[in-house]
Design a protein around this motif. Structure first.
Motif, PDB file in Angstrom:
ATOM      1  N   ASN A 118      58.647  65.929  80.699  1.00  0.00           N
ATOM      2  CA  ASN A 118      58.051  64.671  80.217  1.00  0.00           C
ATOM      3  C   ASN A 118      57.517  63.901  81.425  1.00  0.00           C
ATOM      4  N   ILE A 119      57.035  62.665  81.212  1.00  0.00           N
ATOM      5  CA  ILE A 119      56.365  61.932  82.295  1.00  0.00           C
ATOM      6  C   ILE A 119      57.309  61.666  83.473  1.00  0.00           C
ATOM      7  N   GLU A 120      58.601  61.531  83.217  1.00  0.00           N
ATOM      8  CA  GLU A 120      59.538  61.322  84.327  1.00  0.00           C
ATOM      9  C   GLU A 120      60.005  62.658  84.909  1.00  0.00           C
ATOM     10  N   ARG A 121      60.459  63.542  84.065  1.00  0.00           N
ATOM     11  CA  ARG A 121      60.942  64.864  84.506  1.00  0.00           C
ATOM     12  C   ARG A 121      59.720  65.783  84.596  1.00  0.00           C
ATOM     13  N   ASN A 122      58.854  65.472  85.588  1.00  0.00           N
ATOM     14  CA  ASN A 122      57.550  66.145  85.642  1.00  0.00           C
ATOM     15  C   ASN A 122      57.447  67.168  86.777  1.00  0.00           C
ATOM     16  N   SER A 123      58.601  67.672  87.211  1.00  0.00           N
ATOM     17  CA  SER A 123      58.712  68.891  88.038  1.00  0.00           C
ATOM     18  C   SER A 123      58.255  68.800  89.489  1.00  0.00           C
ATOM     19  N   VAL A 124      57.190  68.030  89.749  1.00  0.00           N
ATOM     20  CA  VAL A 124      56.665  67.966  91.118  1.00  0.00           C
ATOM     21  C   VAL A 124      56.135  66.571  91.447  1.00  0.00           C
ATOM     22  N   HIS A 125      56.179  66.266  92.741  1.00  0.00           N
ATOM     23  CA  HIS A 125      55.494  65.098  93.294  1.00  0.00           C
ATOM     24  C   HIS A 125      54.493  65.599  94.327  1.00  0.00           C
ATOM     25  N   GLY A 126      53.370  64.913  94.458  1.00  0.00           N
ATOM     26  CA  GLY A 126      52.422  65.184  95.539  1.00  0.00           C
ATOM     27  C   GLY A 126      51.825  63.888  96.026  1.00  0.00           C
ATOM     28  N   ALA A 135      48.025  66.254  85.566  1.00  0.00           N
ATOM     29  CA  ALA A 135      48.275  64.831  85.334  1.00  0.00           C
ATOM     30  C   ALA A 135      49.773  64.517  85.342  1.00  0.00           C
ATOM     31  N   THR A 136      50.109  63.281  85.750  1.00  0.00           N
ATOM     32  CA  THR A 136      51.507  62.823  85.821  1.00  0.00           C
ATOM     33  C   THR A 136      52.241  63.092  84.515  1.00  0.00           C
ATOM     34  N   ASN A 137      51.586  62.757  83.406  1.00  0.00           N
ATOM     35  CA  ASN A 137      52.170  63.005  82.082  1.00  0.00           C
ATOM     36  C   ASN A 137      51.771  64.410  81.628  1.00  0.00           C
ATOM     37  N   PRO A 164      58.710  49.164  85.659  1.00  0.00           N
ATOM     38  CA  PRO A 164      59.854  49.212  84.722  1.00  0.00           C
ATOM     39  C   PRO A 164      60.643  50.518  84.803  1.00  0.00           C
ATOM     40  N   PHE A 165      59.991  51.600  85.255  1.00  0.00           N
ATOM     41  CA  PHE A 165      60.662  52.906  85.285  1.00  0.00           C
ATOM     42  C   PHE A 165      61.380  53.172  86.607  1.00  0.00           C
ATOM     43  N   PHE A 166      61.371  52.194  87.540  1.00  0.00           N
ATOM     44  CA  PHE A 166      61.901  52.450  88.892  1.00  0.00           C
ATOM     45  C   PHE A 166      63.375  52.894  88.888  1.00  0.00           C
ATOM     46  N   ILE A 222      59.568  69.395  94.855  1.00  0.00           N
ATOM     47  CA  ILE A 222      59.971  70.034  93.603  1.00  0.00           C
ATOM     48  C   ILE A 222      61.206  69.267  93.124  1.00  0.00           C
ATOM     49  N   LYS A 223      61.106  68.696  91.931  1.00  0.00           N
ATOM     50  CA  LYS A 223      62.073  67.701  91.454  1.00  0.00           C
ATOM     51  C   LYS A 223      63.306  68.343  90.791  1.00  0.00           C
ATOM     52  N   PRO A 224      64.350  67.508  90.541  1.00  0.00           N
ATOM     53  CA  PRO A 224      65.610  68.039  89.999  1.00  0.00           C
ATOM     54  C   PRO A 224      65.473  68.766  88.659  1.00  0.00           C
ATOM     55  N   ASP A 239      65.198  54.259  86.498  1.00  0.00           N
ATOM     56  CA  ASP A 239      65.343  55.596  85.915  1.00  0.00           C
ATOM     57  C   ASP A 239      64.831  56.668  86.870  1.00  0.00           C
ATOM     58  N   LEU A 240      63.731  56.357  87.558  1.00  0.00           N
ATOM     59  CA  LEU A 240      63.143  57.318  88.499  1.00  0.00           C
ATOM     60  C   LEU A 240      64.120  57.612  89.645  1.00  0.00           C
ATOM     61  N   VAL A 241      64.733  56.570  90.190  1.00  0.00           N
ATOM     62  CA  VAL A 241      65.702  56.748  91.275  1.00  0.00           C
ATOM     63  C   VAL A 241      66.919  57.540  90.769  1.00  0.00           C
ATOM     64  N   ILE A 297      50.793  73.043  86.994  1.00  0.00           N
ATOM     65  CA  ILE A 297      52.258  73.102  87.089  1.00  0.00           C
ATOM     66  C   ILE A 297      52.895  72.217  86.014  1.00  0.00           C
ATOM     67  N   ARG A 298      52.382  71.000  85.875  1.00  0.00           N
ATOM     68  CA  ARG A 298      53.024  70.088  84.919  1.00  0.00           C
ATOM     69  C   ARG A 298      52.801  70.529  83.474  1.00  0.00           C
ATOM     70  N   LYS A 299      51.632  71.101  83.182  1.00  0.00           N
ATOM     71  CA  LYS A 299      51.403  71.608  81.820  1.00  0.00           C
ATOM     72  C   LYS A 299      52.405  72.720  81.502  1.00  0.00           C
ATOM     73  N   PHE A 357      61.732  56.130  99.414  1.00  0.00           N
ATOM     74  CA  PHE A 357      60.557  56.976  99.184  1.00  0.00           C
ATOM     75  C   PHE A 357      59.629  56.366  98.137  1.00  0.00           C
ATOM     76  N   TYR A 358      60.221  55.834  97.063  1.00  0.00           N
ATOM     77  CA  TYR A 358      59.430  55.294  95.955  1.00  0.00           C
ATOM     78  C   TYR A 358      59.290  53.771  96.008  1.00  0.00           C
ATOM     79  N   ALA A 359      59.413  53.191  97.212  1.00  0.00           N
ATOM     80  CA  ALA A 359      59.359  51.725  97.369  1.00  0.00           C
ATOM     81  C   ALA A 359      58.108  51.104  96.738  1.00  0.00           C
ATOM     82  N   VAL A 360      56.977  51.841  96.744  1.00  0.00           N
ATOM     83  CA  VAL A 360      55.748  51.267  96.166  1.00  0.00           C
ATOM     84  C   VAL A 360      55.900  51.015  94.663  1.00  0.00           C
ATOM     85  N   HIS A 361      56.854  51.693  94.031  1.00  0.00           N
ATOM     86  CA  HIS A 361      57.055  51.540  92.585  1.00  0.00           C
ATOM     87  C   HIS A 361      58.200  50.591  92.249  1.00  0.00           C
ATOM     88  N   LYS A 362      58.713  49.845  93.239  1.00  0.00           N
ATOM     89  CA  LYS A 362      59.976  49.119  93.015  1.00  0.00           C
ATOM     90  C   LYS A 362      59.900  48.052  91.915  1.00  0.00           C
TER      91      LYS A 362
HETATM   92  P1  CMP Z   1      55.432  60.967  90.999  1.00  0.00           P
HETATM   93  O1  CMP Z   1      54.124  61.603  91.260  1.00  0.00           O
HETATM   94  O2  CMP Z   1      56.608  61.466  91.740  1.00  0.00           O
HETATM   95  O3  CMP Z   1      55.297  59.390  91.295  1.00  0.00           O
HETATM   96  C1  CMP Z   1      56.096  58.438  90.643  1.00  0.00           C
HETATM   97  C2  CMP Z   1      56.907  59.017  89.539  1.00  0.00           C
HETATM   98  O4  CMP Z   1      57.380  58.072  88.604  1.00  0.00           O
HETATM   99  C3  CMP Z   1      56.064  59.963  88.717  1.00  0.00           C
HETATM  100  O5  CMP Z   1      55.772  61.107  89.447  1.00  0.00           O
HETATM  101  C4  CMP Z   1      56.940  60.129  87.492  1.00  0.00           C
HETATM  102  O6  CMP Z   1      58.009  61.031  87.727  1.00  0.00           O
HETATM  103  C5  CMP Z   1      57.481  58.727  87.370  1.00  0.00           C
HETATM  104  N1  CMP Z   1      56.706  57.957  86.417  1.00  0.00           N
HETATM  105  C6  CMP Z   1      55.442  57.565  86.526  1.00  0.00           C
HETATM  106  N2  CMP Z   1      55.057  56.854  85.454  1.00  0.00           N
HETATM  107  C7  CMP Z   1      56.120  56.795  84.658  1.00  0.00           C
HETATM  108  C8  CMP Z   1      56.368  56.205  83.407  1.00  0.00           C
HETATM  109  N3  CMP Z   1      55.410  55.520  82.764  1.00  0.00           N
HETATM  110  N4  CMP Z   1      57.582  56.360  82.891  1.00  0.00           N
HETATM  111  C9  CMP Z   1      58.542  57.036  83.560  1.00  0.00           C
HETATM  112  N5  CMP Z   1      58.361  57.626  84.760  1.00  0.00           N
HETATM  113  C10 CMP Z   1      57.158  57.511  85.286  1.00  0.00           C
END
Ligand code: CMP
Length: 139
Positions: free
Chosen positions: A109-117, A91-93, A57-59, A9-11, A61-63, A102-104, A49-54
Protein backbone atom coordinates in the motif's frame (compact mmCIF):
# COMPACT_ATOMS: atom_id res chain seq x y z
CA UNK A 1 25.43 12.57 -16.45
CA UNK A 2 26.50 9.74 -14.17
CA UNK A 3 24.67 10.28 -10.87
CA UNK A 4 24.28 8.58 -7.52
CA UNK A 5 21.05 8.10 -5.60
CA UNK A 6 20.03 6.59 -2.28
CA UNK A 7 17.77 3.54 -2.34
CA UNK A 8 16.14 1.83 0.64
CA UNK A 9 14.45 -1.57 0.57
CA UNK A 10 11.81 -1.20 3.28
CA UNK A 11 10.69 -3.55 6.11
CA UNK A 12 7.65 -4.88 4.18
CA UNK A 13 10.07 -6.22 1.54
CA UNK A 14 12.73 -7.63 3.88
CA UNK A 15 9.90 -9.40 5.78
CA UNK A 16 8.80 -11.14 2.56
CA UNK A 17 12.39 -12.07 1.59
CA UNK A 18 12.19 -10.31 -1.79
CA UNK A 19 15.28 -8.08 -1.61
CA UNK A 20 16.92 -10.02 -4.45
CA UNK A 21 13.90 -9.59 -6.72
CA UNK A 22 14.00 -5.84 -6.09
CA UNK A 23 17.76 -5.58 -6.66
CA UNK A 24 17.31 -7.50 -9.93
CA UNK A 25 14.86 -4.82 -11.14
CA UNK A 26 17.35 -2.06 -10.24
CA UNK A 27 20.31 -3.77 -11.92
CA UNK A 28 18.26 -4.71 -14.99
CA UNK A 29 17.48 -1.00 -15.44
CA UNK A 30 21.21 -0.27 -15.63
CA UNK A 31 21.73 0.93 -12.07
CA UNK A 32 24.86 -0.32 -10.27
CA UNK A 33 24.85 -1.07 -6.52
CA UNK A 34 28.06 0.66 -5.33
CA UNK A 35 27.25 0.45 -1.59
CA UNK A 36 24.87 -1.77 0.33
CA UNK A 37 24.14 -2.64 3.95
CA UNK A 38 21.38 -4.10 6.04
CA UNK A 39 20.35 -2.12 9.12
CA UNK A 40 17.66 -1.71 11.70
CA UNK A 41 16.80 1.96 12.21
CA UNK A 42 16.16 3.53 15.62
CA UNK A 43 13.28 5.97 15.99
CA UNK A 44 15.85 8.81 15.92
CA UNK A 45 17.36 7.47 12.67
CA UNK A 46 13.96 7.35 10.94
CA UNK A 47 12.88 10.75 12.28
CA UNK A 48 16.13 12.32 11.04
CA UNK A 49 15.90 10.70 7.61
CA UNK A 50 12.27 11.71 7.06
CA UNK A 51 12.55 15.13 8.77
CA UNK A 52 11.10 16.86 5.67
CA UNK A 53 7.83 15.00 6.35
CA UNK A 54 7.65 15.79 10.08
CA UNK A 55 4.48 17.89 9.79
CA UNK A 56 2.64 15.41 7.56
CA UNK A 57 -0.23 13.40 9.11
CA UNK A 58 1.45 10.09 8.19
CA UNK A 59 4.81 10.93 9.85
CA UNK A 60 4.28 8.90 13.05
CA UNK A 61 3.07 5.84 11.16
CA UNK A 62 5.94 6.16 8.68
CA UNK A 63 8.54 6.24 11.48
CA UNK A 64 6.87 3.27 13.21
CA UNK A 65 6.87 1.29 9.94
CA UNK A 66 10.48 2.12 9.01
CA UNK A 67 11.69 0.97 12.46
CA UNK A 68 9.53 -2.18 12.49
CA UNK A 69 12.12 -4.44 10.85
CA UNK A 70 15.35 -4.61 8.88
CA UNK A 71 15.98 -2.39 5.86
CA UNK A 72 18.59 -2.55 3.09
CA UNK A 73 20.29 0.74 2.28
CA UNK A 74 22.01 1.18 -1.07
CA UNK A 75 23.85 3.75 -3.14
CA UNK A 76 22.95 3.30 -6.81
CA UNK A 77 25.04 4.76 -9.62
CA UNK A 78 24.28 5.22 -13.29
CA UNK A 79 23.32 7.57 -16.09
CA UNK A 80 20.53 9.77 -14.74
CA UNK A 81 20.33 7.50 -11.67
CA UNK A 82 17.86 9.64 -9.69
CA UNK A 83 15.20 9.70 -12.43
CA UNK A 84 15.95 6.14 -13.57
CA UNK A 85 15.49 4.78 -10.04
CA UNK A 86 12.20 6.66 -9.66
CA UNK A 87 11.01 5.24 -12.97
CA UNK A 88 11.84 1.67 -11.89
CA UNK A 89 10.20 2.18 -8.48
CA UNK A 90 6.93 3.52 -9.91
CA UNK A 91 4.46 5.87 -8.21
CA UNK A 92 4.48 6.19 -4.38
CA UNK A 93 1.00 4.66 -4.25
CA UNK A 94 1.12 1.19 -5.83
CA UNK A 95 -2.44 1.72 -7.07
CA UNK A 96 -1.02 4.39 -9.39
CA UNK A 97 2.22 2.59 -10.31
CA UNK A 98 2.87 1.52 -13.91
CA UNK A 99 3.09 -2.14 -14.93
CA UNK A 100 6.54 -3.67 -14.45
CA UNK A 101 7.58 -1.24 -11.70
CA UNK A 102 8.79 -2.41 -8.29
CA UNK A 103 5.86 -0.86 -6.45
CA UNK A 104 3.28 -2.26 -8.89
CA UNK A 105 4.69 -5.77 -8.45
CA UNK A 106 5.65 -5.77 -4.78
CA UNK A 107 4.23 -2.85 -2.74
CA UNK A 108 1.38 -3.56 -0.31
CA UNK A 109 0.00 0.00 0.00
CA UNK A 110 1.08 3.67 -0.03
CA UNK A 111 2.99 3.29 3.25
CA UNK A 112 4.28 -0.28 2.89
CA UNK A 113 5.59 0.55 -0.58
CA UNK A 114 8.75 -1.61 -0.57
CA UNK A 115 11.31 1.00 -1.65
CA UNK A 116 12.47 4.56 -1.16
CA UNK A 117 14.49 6.56 -3.69
CA UNK A 118 15.89 10.09 -3.49
CA UNK A 119 13.71 12.62 -5.33
CA UNK A 120 16.50 14.93 -6.61
CA UNK A 121 20.26 14.88 -7.13
CA UNK A 122 20.67 17.40 -4.32
CA UNK A 123 18.58 15.36 -1.85
CA UNK A 124 20.47 12.25 -2.98
CA UNK A 125 23.76 13.81 -1.88
CA UNK A 126 22.30 14.62 1.55
CA UNK A 127 20.65 11.22 2.01
CA UNK A 128 23.80 9.34 0.93
CA UNK A 129 25.91 11.36 3.38
CA UNK A 130 23.37 10.63 6.13
CA UNK A 131 23.49 6.85 5.56
CA UNK A 132 27.00 5.98 4.31
CA UNK A 133 30.62 6.90 4.99
CA UNK A 134 32.92 7.50 2.00
CA UNK A 135 34.76 4.21 2.71
CA UNK A 136 31.54 2.22 2.37
CA UNK A 137 30.98 3.46 -1.19
CA UNK A 138 33.00 1.50 -3.77
CA UNK A 139 32.28 2.80 -7.26
P1 CMP B 1 9.05 7.40 0.45
O1 CMP B 1 9.43 7.55 -0.98
O2 CMP B 1 9.96 6.65 1.33
O3 CMP B 1 8.86 8.87 1.08
C1 CMP B 1 7.99 9.11 2.15
C2 CMP B 1 7.15 7.93 2.50
O4 CMP B 1 6.00 8.24 3.25
C3 CMP B 1 6.60 7.30 1.24
O5 CMP B 1 7.63 6.68 0.53
C4 CMP B 1 5.53 6.40 1.81
O6 CMP B 1 6.07 5.21 2.37
C5 CMP B 1 5.02 7.29 2.92
N1 CMP B 1 3.84 8.02 2.49
C6 CMP B 1 3.77 8.97 1.57
N2 CMP B 1 2.52 9.44 1.44
C7 CMP B 1 1.79 8.77 2.33
C8 CMP B 1 0.44 8.79 2.70
N3 CMP B 1 -0.43 9.62 2.10
N4 CMP B 1 0.05 7.95 3.65
C9 CMP B 1 0.93 7.12 4.25
N5 CMP B 1 2.24 7.06 3.94
C10 CMP B 1 2.65 7.86 2.98
Amino acid sequence: AIERTLSIIKPDATARNITGKIIDKLESAGLRVIAQKRARWSKADAEAFYAVHKDRPFFGDLVAFMTSGPIVLQVLEGEGAVAKNREVMGATNPADAADGTIRKEFAENIERNSVHGSDSAENARGEIAQCFSEEEIVG
